[in-house]
Scaffold this motif. Sequence first.
Motif, PDB file in Angstrom:
ATOM      1  N   PRO A  16      -7.555   7.121  -3.050  1.00 22.65           N
ATOM      2  CA  PRO A  16      -8.315   6.311  -2.098  1.00 22.65           C
ATOM      3  C   PRO A  16      -9.815   6.368  -2.411  1.00 22.65           C
ATOM      4  O   PRO A  16     -10.620   6.895  -1.639  1.00 22.65           O
TER       5      PRO A  16
ATOM      6  N   ASN B 261     -12.950   5.300  -0.798  1.00 22.75           N
ATOM      7  CA  ASN B 261     -12.324   5.660   0.471  1.00 22.75           C
ATOM      8  C   ASN B 261     -11.097   4.763   0.648  1.00 22.75           C
ATOM      9  O   ASN B 261     -10.887   3.821  -0.127  1.00 22.75           O
ATOM     10  N   SER B 262     -10.298   5.067   1.643  1.00 22.51           N
ATOM     11  CA  SER B 262      -9.039   4.342   1.820  1.00 22.51           C
ATOM     12  C   SER B 262      -9.232   2.847   2.013  1.00 22.51           C
ATOM     13  O   SER B 262      -8.539   2.025   1.395  1.00 22.51           O
ATOM     14  N   ASP B 263     -10.160   2.474   2.862  1.00 23.69           N
ATOM     15  CA  ASP B 263     -10.353   1.056   3.158  1.00 23.69           C
ATOM     16  C   ASP B 263     -10.835   0.289   1.935  1.00 23.69           C
ATOM     17  O   ASP B 263     -10.360  -0.818   1.647  1.00 23.69           O
TER      18      ASP B 263
ATOM     19  N   THR C  12       0.858  -1.178   0.000  1.00 23.69           N
ATOM     20  CA  THR C  12       0.000   0.000   0.000  1.00 23.69           C
ATOM     21  C   THR C  12       0.901   1.237   0.000  1.00 23.69           C
ATOM     22  O   THR C  12       2.124   1.135   0.010  1.00 23.69           O
TER      23      THR C  12
ATOM     24  N   GLY D 232      -2.310   3.038   9.286  1.00 29.68           N
ATOM     25  CA  GLY D 232      -2.086   2.573   7.921  1.00 29.68           C
ATOM     26  C   GLY D 232      -1.320   1.263   7.885  1.00 29.68           C
ATOM     27  O   GLY D 232      -1.633   0.360   7.099  1.00 29.68           O
TER      28      GLY D 232
ATOM     29  N   TRP E 183      -2.634   8.419  -2.987  1.00 32.09           N
ATOM     30  CA  TRP E 183      -2.102   7.536  -1.956  1.00 32.09           C
ATOM     31  C   TRP E 183      -3.258   6.938  -1.155  1.00 32.09           C
ATOM     32  O   TRP E 183      -4.261   7.599  -0.890  1.00 32.09           O
ATOM     33  N   ILE E 184      -3.089   5.690  -0.755  1.00 37.50           N
ATOM     34  CA  ILE E 184      -4.184   4.956  -0.129  1.00 37.50           C
ATOM     35  C   ILE E 184      -4.478   5.445   1.283  1.00 37.50           C
ATOM     36  O   ILE E 184      -5.624   5.729   1.633  1.00 37.50           O
ATOM     37  N   TYR E 185      -3.447   5.546   2.101  1.00 35.23           N
ATOM     38  CA  TYR E 185      -3.642   5.949   3.495  1.00 35.23           C
ATOM     39  C   TYR E 185      -2.966   7.286   3.769  1.00 35.23           C
ATOM     40  O   TYR E 185      -1.981   7.655   3.127  1.00 35.23           O
ATOM     41  N   TRP E 186      -3.499   8.005   4.775  1.00 34.13           N
ATOM     42  CA  TRP E 186      -3.055   9.361   5.069  1.00 34.13           C
ATOM     43  C   TRP E 186      -2.778   9.547   6.552  1.00 34.13           C
ATOM     44  O   TRP E 186      -3.462   8.979   7.392  1.00 34.13           O
TER      45      TRP E 186
END
Length: 271
Positions: free
Chosen positions: A251, A254-256, A6, A28, A19-22
């Motif tokens: 994302p 959303n990220s998840d 990720t 993350g 980017w996936i997570y912040w």
Amino acid sequence: MIFSSTTIALVPEIKKGPWIYWEDLELGICKSANLGFDGIELFTPSADALDPDFLKEKLDLHQLKLSAVGTGAGKVIHGLTLTDPDPEIRKKAIAFISEMISFGAKFGAPAIIGSMQGNVMPNGNREETLGWLKEGLEELGEVAKSKGVFLIYEPLNRYESNLLNTLEAGSEFLETLNTKNVKLLADLFHMNIEEVDLPKSILANGKHIGHVHLADSHRGPMGSGHTDFGPIAEALKSIDYSGFVSAEAFPWPNSDAAANQTIQTFNTYFK
């Protein structure tokens, strides 16, 4: 073996990026591990913005690797590129990237040169600009070698850079370098814009590929757009690629959901 990753960005100035997570590094890392990813790709404001012992503790706890470190903050925050006409700015760019190389090397992870490569300026001389890029990669490739890692150069699409836009152009440029410690990043989003045939480009330039960025046609998570990933996965297997495929994607929604979509696609083609 091909590994999944990720992306986690800790740079507020690039929060709208792919980017996936912040922001929350621990969360993350935990979520990436729970989904079954092999590693994380990290974007930090600088090499000293994060305690490497803390990062190692969290990665070890969740049995993850650091797949790569991004250097884009050097341009976004400080305005540094390897091709700036001002030699002092180029010198600072090399110093910034060198520090990021050293940080990543603590984890056996390469640094990525993307936006910090810069552009040919309006009314600038293309050959001179490429000469500056060459000088920077020569020096930084050897810095990375001294730290036991390789350096990654990323061809960007024409809307982000007017230097080298395809894997072929990147490969030809790397062939002119004395250092043999620089590899290419095959970013599927940029390739979707610039390449005639993504699998063929991977097959033709496979010996230079050292990292892969996963993103679908709309730069969402792979499997959510119209990019046909099957032939791409087969091309990566055919060149005996054994690095990370890292989700540099928005994302979305959303990220998840984006992380889950990515690992499902990864598992479909590589597990």
